[in-house]
Motif scaffolding. Structure first.
Motif, short mmCIF file in Angstrom:
data_model
loop_
_atom_site.label_atom_id
_atom_site.label_comp_id
_atom_site.label_asym_id
_atom_site.label_seq_id
_atom_site.Cartn_x
_atom_site.Cartn_y
_atom_site.Cartn_z
N ARG A 82 0.83 -1.21 0.00
CA ARG A 82 0.00 0.00 0.00
C ARG A 82 0.87 1.26 0.00
O ARG A 82 0.55 2.25 -0.67
CB ARG A 82 -0.95 -0.01 1.20
N THR A 112 -3.98 5.08 2.00
CA THR A 112 -3.68 4.30 3.19
C THR A 112 -3.17 5.25 4.27
O THR A 112 -3.07 6.46 4.05
CB THR A 112 -2.66 3.19 2.90
N GLY A 272 -5.73 -0.66 -2.56
CA GLY A 272 -4.96 -1.38 -1.55
C GLY A 272 -5.61 -2.65 -1.05
O GLY A 272 -5.20 -3.20 -0.02
#
Length: 674
Positions: A82, A112, A272
């Motif tokens: 991520r 993220t 992600g």
């Protein structure tokens, strides 16, 4: 409004600091992951080095410990992935929030999270509760729901960033106005080969669907270009973030076809998350129906109608109707009520079950099971009773049972007899019935009925590990399909997304998707998405007239590019010239035909242009220049579209929805041939 001067310099400094912290974390995490991989291998070697010395408890404990170590490693590895995804573009927006105590929070939003060495949040995941303020409010009073309850305060600022390769290209302060500069810039870009994430331009009405945790089931009616599929995928990412122990393997997406599955395959990884399980309803039918060599696809079923190959449309309409569900239920109830044992069962001299005892078991003791499952239960019970709990003789008793009953598991025969019975509302001759029952490839409309009949008699495949089901193009599923799906996924919550205006099934239509609310036993909410982000106002105005609708709100700025009409032209030269003109301006161009036959003919005519023909079995294709039938184009979008139909095969009044689908694929320019 773009910011400049000292404020811009301040943002550049923040970006440099975040970039350094991010790169430092990535470097450290790469080392940790490599060490963790080596440590995990060493741990496994040691843990299982002398398994012969383990008792059952030791084995269980070692498995649990190994699983825990693997989980820690995978978590770290996934977080690294991520971070690498945001390495060149760390964040896309920020908000400044002041709570009721006067404390001010400067929140930078990303795909993220990122923390500093003191465990303070530097970047916030867009799915975190406080980030909902960016999507739901203009500057001023606001609130969001945190795990501890509602947090109220004031939104002081909303800011969006354009960052490329860690360079700050531009910064905008904005309200929630959907005509803001960042959204307009995104809408003006060319269509990509695959669908992209839109975390930086999610709109308020879309966010209400994405973040809904209050209702277990959602039905979303969204007009063409309202972002239904995008919303569905971002909702999945949000649920994976917010629901504990929910994984991608617990979520299933029903896609309209395999082309569409490929088209959306990048969105969740961009966010992600791993891609979820995906299927089509045809895949399930093919898996469940073993009595036929194959099942006709939905696309072929639709093609049969629009190419005028179907000779008995009234019969197909009846087979697709809600009415036939009751008729089939009544027939099956009658069939089950007449199912009986007609003889005793004697496996050996001392092992006798009388007719009365057997019918008691069949009709009462095991009546909670589907009919043919009852026979297995009875065989198991007899084997257990007569052989002191052993089930070794179950198969023997099952054979004896089959010889002692007045019915047999011949689903084709049972299906045939429904159409011969008084329960069937359309009277058919035996030859007419055999014409569709005895086919090697069962018709799509028959496959739905056959699956329901078989499921009622022997039970539906129960998928206990699926907790979320997403159905795209929900208007293409009739009520019987939803009944079947609800029986298969009994633990699941549902998100249905569709548009009644894009229903190309000529045999079955909803007045509103709200009609589906009674399918669910649990809480359900019906939501409408009434703004389109795909097409220009000129295209929207034209497509409105096709269906005589006016509830579409255009978002794109006017382009002053009128719809271009072509009639009585030199077809080949005109098409080639138009395609070349459009390709000089745009990345993706599609020629959309009424049916597959026209698509094949044009593909051959335009072969010199290296044009890709998209048929139902195609999964990968170059979106730059394609020919595709209208019913397969659903869910896709292109910079420019040429809608073509042969003058002798024009769209009829009852085929307007198909034309609407074709025209609403266009983002910037639309040409109409004939």
């Amino acid at each position: 409004m773009a910011i400049e001067g000292k404020e811009l310099e301040k943002e550049k400094l923040i970006l440099r600091k975040v970039t350094k912290l991010l790169n430092d974390d990535i470097t450290e995490l790469k080392k940790d992951v490599k060490l963790g991989e080596d440590s995990l291998l060493e741990f496994k070697k040691l843990a299982w080095s002398d398994v012969s010395m383990y008792n059952e408890g030791d084995v269980t404990q070692t498995k649990a410990t190994t699983a825990a170590e693997e989980y820690k490693f995978l978590e770290k590895q996934n977080y690294l992935k991520r971070l690498l995804r945001i390495q060149n573009k760390p964040y896309f927006a920020s908000i400044v929030f002041k709570d009721l105590d006067g404390e001010i929070f400067n929140i930078y939003m990303s795909l993220t999270y990122l923390k500093d060495k003191h465990n303070n949040n530097i970047l916030y995941d867009w799915r975190s509760p406080i980030c909902s303020l960016f999507y739901d409010y203009e500057t001023g009073p606001c609130s969001y729901i945190a795990p501890g309850g509602e947090i109220k305060g004031e939104l002081l600022r909303k800011r969006q960033y354009k960052i490329e390769n860690n360079r700050l290209i531009s910064v905008f302060d904005n309200s929630l106005n959907i005509n803001d500069e960042v959204l307009q810039e995104v809408l003006a870009t060319s269509s990509n080969e695959k669908m992209k994430n839109v975390v930086n331009t999610i709109q308020e009405e879309q966010n209400k669907v994405i973040r809904n945790l209050d209702d277990h089931n959602l039905i979303v009616q969204g007009i063409a270009g309202s972002g239904k599929t995008t919303v569905a995928l971002h909702r999945i990412a949000f649920l994976l973030y917010r629901i504990k122990n929910l994984s991608s393997n617990n979520i299933l997406i029903f896609s309209p076809n395999n082309i569409f599955t490929e088209y959306i395959s990048n969105v969740l990884p961009d966010l992600g998350e791993d891609n979820t399980l995906q299927t089509t309803f045809n895949d399930y039918l093919s898996y469940f129906i073993t009595e036929y060599s194959d099942v006709e696809t939905y696309a072929s079923f639709i093609e049969r109608y629009y190419s005028y190959k179907e000779t008995n449309t009234e019969l197909v309409k009846y087979k697709q109707s809600d009415e036939i569900i009751n008729d089939l239920d009544n027939y099956l109830n009658d069939y089950i009520s007449k199912a009986k044992f007609i003889d005793d069962i004697q496996e050996s001299r001392n092992h006798l079950m009388t007719l009365e005892e057997l019918n008691e078991m069949l009709s009462y003791k095991y009546d909670r099971f589907p009919l043919f499952e009852r026979l297995d239960e009875i065989a198991e019970k007899l084997s257990s009773n007569f052989y002191k709990g052993s089930l070794k003789h179950k198969a023997t008793f099952r054979k004896l049972i089959d010889n002692a009953i007045n019915f047999k598991k011949d689903y084709k025969e049972i299906f045939t007899n429904f159409f011969r019975s008084d329960y069937c509302k359309i009277k058919l001759s035996d030859s007419e019935i055999r014409s569709f029952v005895n086919k090697k490839v069962i018709n799509y409309e028959d496959a739905l009925l056959f699956t329901y009949m078989k499921g009622c008699l022997e039970g539906f495949t129960y998928e206990a590990n699926i907790y979320q089901v997403v159905i795209d193009e929900a208007q293409d599923y009739n009520r019987l399909q939803y009944i079947i799906i609800s029986k298969i996924f009994q633990k699941a919550e549902f998100t249905l997304l569709g548009d009644i205006n894009q229903n190309v099934n000529p045999y079955y239509k909803y007045k509103s998707l709200e009609e589906l609310t009674d399918i669910f036993d649990d809480s359900v909410k019906y939501i409408e998405l009434l703004k389109t982000y795909r097409s220009t106002p000129e295209i929207i105005d034209y497509t409105n007239k096709i269906l005589n609708i006016n509830h579409v709100s255009a978002i794109r700025r006017e382009t002053n590019k009128p719809i271009v009409f072509r009639r009585n032209v030199d077809l080949k030269n005109s098409l080639i010239n138009d395609i070349k003109t459009l390709k000089s301006k745009y990345k993706s161009v599609a020629v959309i035909t009424k049916d597959i036959n026209e698509a094949i003919r044009l593909s051959s005519m335009l072969g010199e242009l290296d044009i890709s023909l998209i048929e139902e079995n195609v999964t990968r294709f170059n979106k730059d220049l394609v020919i595709v039938p209208a019913h397969i184009s659903k869910g896709l979008e292109f910079d420019a579209v040429i809608v073509y139909n042969n003058r002798e095969n024009s769209y009829k009044k009852n085929e307007r929805n198909l034309l609407y689908v074709a025209c609403t694929r266009a983002q910037h320019e639309l040409y109409i041939y004939n």
